[in-house]
Design an enzyme around this catalytic site. Structure first.
Site, PDB file in Angstrom:
ATOM      1  N   HIS A 126      12.062   7.850   6.155  1.00  0.00           N
ATOM      2  CA  HIS A 126      11.560   7.322   7.437  1.00  0.00           C
ATOM      3  C   HIS A 126      12.105   8.097   8.635  1.00  0.00           C
ATOM      4  CE1 HIS A 126       9.623   4.124   5.317  1.00  0.00           C
ATOM      5  NE2 HIS A 126      10.747   3.574   4.907  1.00  0.00           N
ATOM      6  N   ASP A 160       8.104   5.988  -2.970  1.00  0.00           N
ATOM      7  CA  ASP A 160       8.724   4.776  -2.427  1.00  0.00           C
ATOM      8  C   ASP A 160       7.614   3.783  -2.043  1.00  0.00           C
ATOM      9  OD1 ASP A 160      11.543   3.831  -1.088  1.00  0.00           O
ATOM     10  OD2 ASP A 160       9.851   3.181   0.149  1.00  0.00           O
ATOM     11  N   HIS A 162       7.336   2.133   0.585  1.00  0.00           N
ATOM     12  CA  HIS A 162       6.983   2.272   2.004  1.00  0.00           C
ATOM     13  C   HIS A 162       6.495   3.685   2.304  1.00  0.00           C
ATOM     14  CE1 HIS A 162      10.191  -0.841   1.689  1.00  0.00           C
ATOM     15  NE2 HIS A 162       9.395  -1.506   2.502  1.00  0.00           N
ATOM     16  N   ASP A 243      11.804   0.309  -5.069  1.00  0.00           N
ATOM     17  CA  ASP A 243      11.224  -0.877  -4.418  1.00  0.00           C
ATOM     18  C   ASP A 243       9.761  -1.087  -4.808  1.00  0.00           C
ATOM     19  OD1 ASP A 243      10.619   1.384  -2.915  1.00  0.00           O
ATOM     20  OD2 ASP A 243      11.454   0.622  -1.031  1.00  0.00           O
TER      21      ASP A 243
HETATM   22  C1  SP5 Z   1      13.911   3.527   2.526  1.00  0.00           C
HETATM   23  C2  SP5 Z   1      13.259   2.193   2.589  1.00  0.00           C
HETATM   24  O1  SP5 Z   1      12.836   1.667   1.572  1.00  0.00           O
HETATM   25  N1  SP5 Z   1      13.213   1.593   3.775  1.00  0.00           N
HETATM   26  C3  SP5 Z   1      12.589   0.345   3.913  1.00  0.00           C
HETATM   27  C4  SP5 Z   1      12.871  -0.267   5.230  1.00  0.00           C
HETATM   28  C5  SP5 Z   1      12.094  -1.528   5.376  1.00  0.00           C
HETATM   29  N2  SP5 Z   1      12.755  -2.415   6.266  1.00  0.00           N
HETATM   30  C6  SP5 Z   1      11.869  -3.345   6.827  1.00  0.00           C
HETATM   31  C7  SP5 Z   1      12.363  -4.718   6.605  1.00  0.00           C
HETATM   32  C8  SP5 Z   1      11.303  -5.719   6.993  1.00  0.00           C
HETATM   33  C9  SP5 Z   1      11.818  -7.110   6.787  1.00  0.00           C
HETATM   34  N3  SP5 Z   1      11.659  -7.513   5.434  1.00  0.00           N
HETATM   35  C10 SP5 Z   1      12.455  -8.653   5.070  1.00  0.00           C
HETATM   36  C11 SP5 Z   1      12.203  -9.013   3.627  1.00  0.00           C
HETATM   37  C12 SP5 Z   1      13.281  -9.949   3.141  1.00  0.00           C
HETATM   38  N4  SP5 Z   1      12.925 -10.539   1.891  1.00  0.00           N
HETATM   39 ZN    ZN Z   2      11.047   1.789   0.604  1.00  0.00          ZN
END
Ligand code: SP5
Ligand code: ZN
Length: 304
Positions: A126, A160, A162, A243
């Site tokens: 990211h 990944d 994301h 993930d």
């Molecule tokens: C590298 C990577 O996988 N980064 C991912 C970052 C995502 N962070 C966003 C979090 C959004 C809130 N989600 C809360 C879920 C809790 N169960």
């Molecule tokens: Zn991720």
């Protein structure tokens, strides 16, 4: 297969993070992630684990603007695009060690033509030329890919959950680097709004609906592999995030642990010197078996 990990990754030790609802929750991107993965793969007979040392500024400079690097070093934070780029006292040293770990692993791949796994933390995909966030500071995979691209055409496959918006920002328009990404559709999922329209001839985005099935996932993977074969790269860099596993607390497609072996087999079928770079994956009890199965799949000779 050689596995590299940055000895000093635990200098970055977040305790809490923004929960996306205006409050604070427990931190997901924690040192235990690396320990879990190492515990899962340690007994594999075909790997050698090599800890890497302090980071080198030149490895961050390969892909980031100097002011952004200095910003992170001083803990200023004006390059952060969201709440998940907090800078703690050990963050700079850990992030720099992480990016250097990836480049050292790339040096090994370039020299030997073998496969390597850079167990990088904090993750990187990211982080763009002049921004960071989503647990990422320096783009480990991008810096490694830029190093490899000096030796020959390089394809990046971002698996990944994301979208790797940082990697795509860094490499859009480049003729000698292809970026293929399978991820949960934005803006529903992180990184959201700003990154639904990132397009260029060298970017192939394969967004999937939330909770996409394993069947759909493997269809997308075959399309990704076709795009990579058509590019005729000399090296492959895989941004791997566990993930995508169905039980991950931050993501989850319909993939179970044994699917990671199949992913490894499909990657191996390309027959390319390959560098795996760790991105996300937050189910601490599952990371070890995901990594173990992926590496076994990569090693399955003849299984295509
Ligand atoms: C590298 C990577 O996988 N980064 C991912 C970052 C995502 N962070 C966003 C979090 C959004 C809130 N989600 C809360 C879920 C809790 N169960
Ligand atoms: Zn991720």
């Amino acid at each position: 297969m050689r596995v590299f990990y940055p000895k000093s990754h635990a200098l970055h030790r977040p305790k809490a993070e923004d929960d996306g609802k205006g409050g604070r929750g427990r931190a997901y991107e924690v040192p235990q992630r690396v320990h879990s993965i190492l515990a899962g793969i340690r007994s594999l007979p075909f790997i050698r684990i090599v800890p890497t040392g302090p980071g080198r500024l030149c490895d961050a400079k390969r892909v980031h603007l100097p002011w952004m690097i200095a910003d992170i070093r001083k803990g200023i934070g004006k390059g952060a695009i969201d709440a998940w780029g907090e800078i703690l006292p050990g963050t700079y040293r850990a992030a720099l060690a992480s990016v250097t770990c990836a480049v050292r692993a790339a040096e090994f791949v370039a020299k030997t033509g073998e496969t390597a796994y850079a167990l990088t933390r904090p993750p990187g995909h990211h982080a763009g030329r002049n921004f960071y966030g989503g647990y990422c500071y320096f783009n480990n995979a991008a810096s490694a890919a830029k190093f490899l691209a000096e030796k020959g055409r390089t394809a990046i496959l971002d698996l990944d959950y994301h979208m790797g918006n940082g990697t795509q920002d860094i490499f859009k328009w480049r003729k000698d680097i292809l970026v293929v990404s399978i991820h949960a559709e934005t803006p529903v999922e992180y990184p959201g709004e700003a990154y639904t329209e990132i397009t260029a001839p060298n970017l192939v985005n394969l967004p999937l609906p939330l909770k996409a099935s394993g069947k759909l996932y493997f269809k997308a993977l075959e399309m990704a592999l076709s795009a990579i074969r058509a590019f005729h790269p000399r090296f492959l860099v895989v941004s791997i995030g566990y993930d995508i596993h169905c039980s991950d607390p931050q993501g989850g497609f319909g993939l179970v642990s044994r699917d990671f072996r199949r992913i490894g087999q499909r990657l191996q079928s390309l027959g390319l010197p390959t560098l795996l770079v760790q991105e996300g994956g937050y189910h601490l009890g599952m990371l070890g078996s995901c990594a173990r199965k992926l590496l076994i799949g990569l090693q399955d000779k003849g299984k295509r």
